[in-house]
Design an enzyme around this catalytic site. Structure first.
Site, PDB file in Angstrom:
ATOM      1  NE  ARG A 132      -3.973   2.083   1.907  1.00 16.09           N
ATOM      2  CZ  ARG A 132      -4.916   2.099   0.987  1.00 16.09           C
ATOM      3  NH1 ARG A 132      -5.122   1.044   0.228  1.00 16.09           N
ATOM      4  NH2 ARG A 132      -5.666   3.164   0.807  1.00 16.09           N
ATOM      5  CB  THR A 144     -20.702  10.485  14.797  1.00 16.18           C
ATOM      6  OG1 THR A 144     -19.385  11.007  14.946  1.00 16.18           O
ATOM      7  CG2 THR A 144     -21.680  11.355  15.576  1.00 16.18           C
ATOM      8  CG  HIS A 162      -8.571   7.760   0.081  1.00 12.38           C
ATOM      9  ND1 HIS A 162      -8.457   6.401  -0.152  1.00 12.38           N
ATOM     10  CD2 HIS A 162      -9.172   8.278  -1.023  1.00 12.38           C
ATOM     11  CE1 HIS A 162      -8.972   6.121  -1.331  1.00 12.38           C
ATOM     12  NE2 HIS A 162      -9.411   7.227  -1.887  1.00 12.38           N
ATOM     13  CG  ASP A 213      -8.192   2.248  -0.915  1.00  9.35           C
ATOM     14  OD1 ASP A 213      -7.751   3.385  -0.651  1.00  9.35           O
ATOM     15  OD2 ASP A 213      -7.489   1.330  -1.376  1.00  9.35           O
TER      16      ASP A 213
END
Length: 208
Positions: free
Chosen positions: A13, A165, A186, A190
């Site tokens: 990543r 929330t 991000h 993803d």
């Protein structure tokens, strides 16, 4: 607290992480309708059930346990614990409590009730001592439902952990729906990871 550094040289990543952390800093939020019909029918208290389910899902996926250390390098916590708000109606303020996650539902709820009994009436921003870095934030706005919710964090582009929330639940047909907003980074999460997490969360809630 177990924090394992990520090896950027071998991390698949790395390109995405560096792009969304440095080149185009990007966080995003999703608001979904969570079906809590099973919880309402069970008669269990909603808040501890949701804290348990959120913590269980967070601990399932490393994307939701990834953070930056003091030097700005990424790593993955071995376990995360929920930090959650409680409201003080007398002063119209809130406090942050935290409860150690336990995969056993009854054990977690017992720990939650103990924390609430000991620190629930104590005012101040964070009355329970000893909170470590491996916590994620949960809050609830039980006075109103919402279809969208977004946090604006001044230093949010350096904060990789998720924030949840919840709003006021309502009836939709034969279902009871709980608005849930999830804010993620991000650089580590993803759309695929967010949707997989929410699918797992719904499955956990259905089993309560």
């Amino acid at each position: 607290m177990n924090f394992t550094p990520v090896d950027l040289k071998t991390w698949n990543r790395k390109e995405y992480f560096e792009h969304y952390l440095h080149d185009v800093p990007c966080t995003y939020s999703m608001t979904v309708k969570l079906d809590i019909t099973a919880v309402r029918k069970s008669g269990k208290k909603l808040y501890p059930v949701m804290l348990y389910c959120l913590a269980s899902a967070v601990n399932t996926y490393p994307e939701f346990r990834t953070a930056l250390d003091a030097s700005g390098s990424p790593g993955i916590f071995g376990e995360m614990h929920p930090s959650y708000t409680i409201f003080h109606p007398e002063t119209q303020t809130f406090s942050n409590l935290w409860t150690k996650y336990d995969p056993d539902f009854d054990a977690f709820c017992a720990a939650y009730e103990k924390d609430l009994a000991v620190y629930g009436k104590a005012e101040g921003f964070s009355p329970k001592p000893g909170m470590e870095e491996n916590t994620f934030c949960v809050s609830m706005i039980p006075w109103i439902s919402f279809e969208g919710f977004q946090l604006n964090l001044q230093k949010g582009y350096d904060y990789l952990l998720p924030i949840f929330t919840m709003g006021r639940f309502y009836t939709e047909g034969e279902k009871t729906i709980l608005p849930l907003a999830m804010q993620v980074h991000h650089a580590v999460c993803d759309g695929f990871h967010a949707c997989r997490f929410l699918k797992t969360l719904q499955e956990l809630v259905n089993r309560q």
